[in-house]
Enzyme design. Structure first.
Site, short mmCIF file in Angstrom:
data_model
loop_
_atom_site.label_atom_id
_atom_site.label_comp_id
_atom_site.label_asym_id
_atom_site.label_seq_id
_atom_site.Cartn_x
_atom_site.Cartn_y
_atom_site.Cartn_z
N TYR A 267 0.91 -1.29 -0.01
CA TYR A 267 -0.03 -0.02 0.07
C TYR A 267 0.81 1.21 0.06
O TYR A 267 0.66 2.37 -0.56
CB TYR A 267 -0.81 -0.01 1.12
CG TYR A 267 -1.38 1.35 1.63
CD1 TYR A 267 -2.35 2.06 0.56
CD2 TYR A 267 -1.17 2.06 2.86
CE1 TYR A 267 -2.95 3.28 1.24
CE2 TYR A 267 -1.66 3.14 3.26
CZ TYR A 267 -2.32 3.85 2.22
OH TYR A 267 -3.09 5.26 2.70
N SER B 75 -3.27 14.11 6.66
CA SER B 75 -4.24 13.68 5.43
C SER B 75 -5.54 13.93 5.99
O SER B 75 -5.96 13.30 6.98
CB SER B 75 -3.73 12.16 4.94
OG SER B 75 -4.84 11.84 4.19
N TYR C 10 -9.43 15.99 1.17
CA TYR C 10 -10.39 15.22 -0.01
C TYR C 10 -11.71 15.87 -0.03
O TYR C 10 -12.44 15.33 0.94
CB TYR C 10 -9.96 13.87 -0.01
CG TYR C 10 -8.94 13.03 -0.43
CD1 TYR C 10 -7.79 13.88 -0.49
CD2 TYR C 10 -8.84 11.72 -0.44
CE1 TYR C 10 -6.33 13.14 -0.84
CE2 TYR C 10 -7.61 11.02 -0.88
CZ TYR C 10 -6.70 11.57 -1.01
OH TYR C 10 -5.22 11.16 -1.51
N LYS D 19 -2.80 20.89 -4.44
CA LYS D 19 -1.79 19.46 -4.65
C LYS D 19 -2.21 18.93 -5.78
O LYS D 19 -3.35 18.47 -5.59
CB LYS D 19 -1.67 18.81 -3.32
CG LYS D 19 -0.85 17.69 -3.45
CD LYS D 19 -0.61 17.06 -1.89
CE LYS D 19 0.26 16.04 -1.93
NZ LYS D 19 -0.36 14.91 -2.23
N HIS E 149 1.62 12.76 -7.01
CA HIS E 149 0.91 11.92 -5.83
C HIS E 149 1.91 10.84 -5.77
O HIS E 149 1.66 9.61 -5.26
CB HIS E 149 -0.69 11.41 -6.18
CG HIS E 149 -1.37 11.31 -5.12
ND1 HIS E 149 -2.38 12.15 -4.99
CD2 HIS E 149 -1.47 10.29 -4.26
CE1 HIS E 149 -2.97 11.67 -3.90
NE2 HIS E 149 -2.51 10.53 -3.11
N ARG F 30 0.75 7.60 -7.64
CA ARG F 30 -0.01 6.78 -7.21
C ARG F 30 -1.46 7.08 -7.81
O ARG F 30 -2.46 6.39 -7.58
CB ARG F 30 -0.17 7.10 -5.58
CG ARG F 30 1.13 6.54 -5.05
CD ARG F 30 0.89 7.26 -3.40
NE ARG F 30 -0.08 6.31 -2.65
CZ ARG F 30 0.12 5.28 -1.93
NH1 ARG F 30 1.35 4.63 -2.04
NH2 ARG F 30 -0.74 4.82 -1.06
N SER G 240 7.18 13.84 -5.08
CA SER G 240 7.25 12.83 -5.69
C SER G 240 8.69 12.09 -6.07
O SER G 240 9.53 12.59 -6.93
CB SER G 240 6.46 12.57 -7.17
OG SER G 240 4.93 13.13 -6.70
N ARG H 146 14.37 12.31 -2.31
CA ARG H 146 15.13 11.52 -1.26
C ARG H 146 16.33 12.08 -0.70
O ARG H 146 16.73 11.65 0.37
CB ARG H 146 15.24 9.94 -1.86
CG ARG H 146 14.05 9.05 -2.28
CD ARG H 146 13.17 8.71 -1.21
NE ARG H 146 11.96 7.97 -1.62
CZ ARG H 146 10.76 8.75 -1.94
NH1 ARG H 146 10.68 10.04 -1.52
NH2 ARG H 146 9.74 8.07 -2.14
N GLY I 91 7.39 12.14 1.29
CA GLY I 91 6.38 11.03 1.65
C GLY I 91 6.97 9.81 2.07
O GLY I 91 7.16 9.78 3.36
C1 LIG Z 1 0.71 5.73 1.92
C2 LIG Z 1 0.54 7.00 1.24
C3 LIG Z 1 -0.73 7.70 1.52
C4 LIG Z 1 -0.96 8.90 0.78
N1 LIG Z 1 -2.14 9.47 1.01
C5 LIG Z 1 -2.28 11.01 0.54
C6 LIG Z 1 -3.34 11.47 0.94
O1 LIG Z 1 -4.15 11.00 1.79
N2 LIG Z 1 -3.41 12.97 0.50
C7 LIG Z 1 -2.62 13.46 -0.26
O2 LIG Z 1 -2.81 14.39 -0.80
N3 LIG Z 1 -1.45 12.52 -0.67
C8 LIG Z 1 -1.28 11.40 -0.51
N4 LIG Z 1 -0.49 10.76 -0.67
C9 LIG Z 1 0.74 11.43 -1.59
C10 LIG Z 1 1.89 12.15 -0.91
O3 LIG Z 1 1.30 13.20 -0.24
C11 LIG Z 1 3.03 12.57 -1.64
O4 LIG Z 1 2.17 13.47 -2.92
C12 LIG Z 1 3.76 11.33 -2.31
O5 LIG Z 1 3.88 10.39 -1.45
C13 LIG Z 1 5.17 12.19 -2.58
O6 LIG Z 1 5.97 11.00 -3.07
P1 LIG Z 1 6.99 10.19 -2.30
O7 LIG Z 1 6.40 9.27 -1.51
O8 LIG Z 1 7.83 9.57 -3.34
O9 LIG Z 1 7.83 11.35 -1.40
C14 LIG Z 1 0.17 9.48 -0.21
C15 LIG Z 1 1.34 8.89 -0.35
C16 LIG Z 1 1.53 7.69 0.32
C17 LIG Z 1 2.74 6.76 0.23
#
Ligand SMILES: Cc1cc2nc3c(=O)[nH]c(=O)nc-3n(C[C@H](O)[C@H](O)[C@H](O)COP(=O)(O)O)c2cc1C
Length: 387
Positions: free
Chosen positions: A33, A115, A137, A261, A285, A288, A316, A319, A338
């Site tokens: 996930y 979130s 959201y 965002k 994202h 994702r 995104s 690191r 993230g």
């Molecule tokens: C497990 C997980 C849950 C996430 N849930 C949300 C969320 O609820 N709202 C949101 O705007 N972005 C969400 N994201 C996206 C992150 O805010 C962010 O855009 C992304 O993780 C950045 O990329 P990185 O993980 O490669 O640093 C989620 C990312 C992950 C990994």
């Protein structure tokens, strides 16, 4: 794998080192996930490739003995040009992960973004860590928008970030393959997966159930907090009719910094600016949502050209300290990170997140000194990028 100890932490030398530890510690479904992307995961890979392709031209023989990585965002001074990205269901991944990340961020004076899909409520985080940012959201009904903003403001959050790239839920095949579903269904396979990770099961799964009861998605509605088993939550990622017209409603009702965002098009950046939005996150994202989306770092300069006075954030795949420098040199004011912070929180709570923040801060300091810049603004003022 047993929960990592402080000896393991000493082996974590950079943000990427958290992932293999988390892969062993977390149930396969939970790790998938967090790690996974949409469809073939092409965008996850794009993000990394695009960053590694970029090269910098360092300057030498400059006095870098007083190097500062502080930035000012929406009038507040922060210690570093990065923050913890909003991540839904974090406290299912790691025990009390939202609190761990918010605490570490507060101690380090960097922003933490909660979130809408968190199981820790706006009120709990707002009470302990006033001044955090909230990522919504948002449902499209005017009444719901106004009551949600009132809730976020009353809890002491300083900025509202609309997650805009979730018109519908994306295709996450790895979740289906691993048995991770929302609503949560404890299938025999998922239960077996958890039993095979007893350390996670005791330190996170059962502990969370004992302390908080059945987890609820706490922040997607002004009043309703559906449990992770409820059918209602299959809809939490997508409100397909949400549009720019609703952004105008948000703008009218929210006086504080309003951020969008999920911007990847310069035209969308222009629209945001014209509507009086204060900031944008150039983001796919973390790969994702739409697979084969462009990497944010590749469109950052064109978006910066359209952004006027808006604060430009990006995320995104970032690191390394060098990744952050590249983002700043191409026009970003700060970067959201993230997954590594969530892995850190799941493995060891606040001390691990603190360690992760410290690692990135040290890299940024070293990289700025080696690049010959003494502050973040200087990165934007000179040509550091090659090609
Ligand atoms: C497990 C997980 C849950 C996430 N849930 C949300 C969320 O609820 N709202 C949101 O705007 N972005 C969400 N994201 C996206 C992150 O805010 C962010 O855009 C992304 O993780 C950045 O990329 P990185 O993980 O490669 O640093 C989620 C990312 C992950 C990994």
């Amino acid at each position: 794998m047993l929960k990592p100890t402080s000896r393991d932490l000493r082996k974590v030398l950079n943000l990427n080192d958290f992932e293999p530890l988390a892969r062993r510690f977390l149930p396969r479904a939970i790790h998938g996930y967090v790690a996974g992307g949409a469809d073939d995961g092409a965008t996850v890979q794009h993000n990394l490739d695009a960053l590694s392709r970029l090269k910098m031209i360092p300057r030498v023989l400059r006095d870098v003995s007083a190097c500062s990585q502080q930035v000012t965002l929406f009038g507040k001074r922060y210690a570093s040009p990065f923050m913890i990205a909003p991540m839904g269901a974090s406290a299912v991944v790691g025990h009390d992960a939202d609190n761990a990340m918010a605490l570490a961020a507060k101690a380090a004076n960097i922003p933490y973004v909660l979130s809408a899909n968190a199981i820790t409520s706006i009120e709990e985080i707002g009470h302990h860590y006033p001044g955090c940012w909230f990522a919504g959201y948002q449902k499209p009904e005017k009444d719901n928008i106004e009551r949600m903003l009132d809730r976020v403001g009353a809890a002491g959050f300083s900025a509202y970030m609309l997650t805009a790239d979730v018109a519908v839920g994306s295709n996450r095949e790895n979740n289906q393959r691993n048995g991770y579903t929302m609503p949560f269904r404890p299938t025999p396979r998922l239960v077996a997966d958890m039993l095979c990770h007893p350390s996670w099961l005791c330190s996170t799964g059962l502990r969370t159930l004992r302390q908080r009861g059945i987890p609820r998605i706490s922040n997607i509605d002004p009043v309703r907090c559906p449990s992770i088993f409820s059918r209602e939550i299959s809809a939490v990622t997508g409100y397909p009719s949400f549009s720019w017209e609703h952004v105008e409603m948000l703008r009218r009702h929210w006086d504080g910094p309003l951020i969008i965002k999920g911007i990847l098009s310069p035209d969308d950046a222009r629209l945001a600016r014209e509507m009086g939005v204060d900031g944008i996150v150039v983001s796919n994202h973390g790969g994702r949502q739409l697979d084969c989306a462009v990497a944010p770092i590749d469109v950052l300069p064109a978006i910066k050209d359209q952004s006027g006075d808006m604060v430009v954030l990006v995320d995104s795949g970032f690191r390394r300290g060098t990744d952050i420098l590249k983002a700043l040199a191409l026009g970003a004011d700060a970067v959201l990170v993230g997954r590594p912070f969530l892995y850190a929180a799941s493995l060891g709570g606040e001390p691990y997140v603190r360690h992760a923040i410290g690692l990135l801060q040290r890299e940024i300091h070293t990289d700025m000194s080696l690049a010959g810049v003494t502050n973040c603004a200087a990165l934007q003022q000179e040509t550091f990028m090659y090609g």
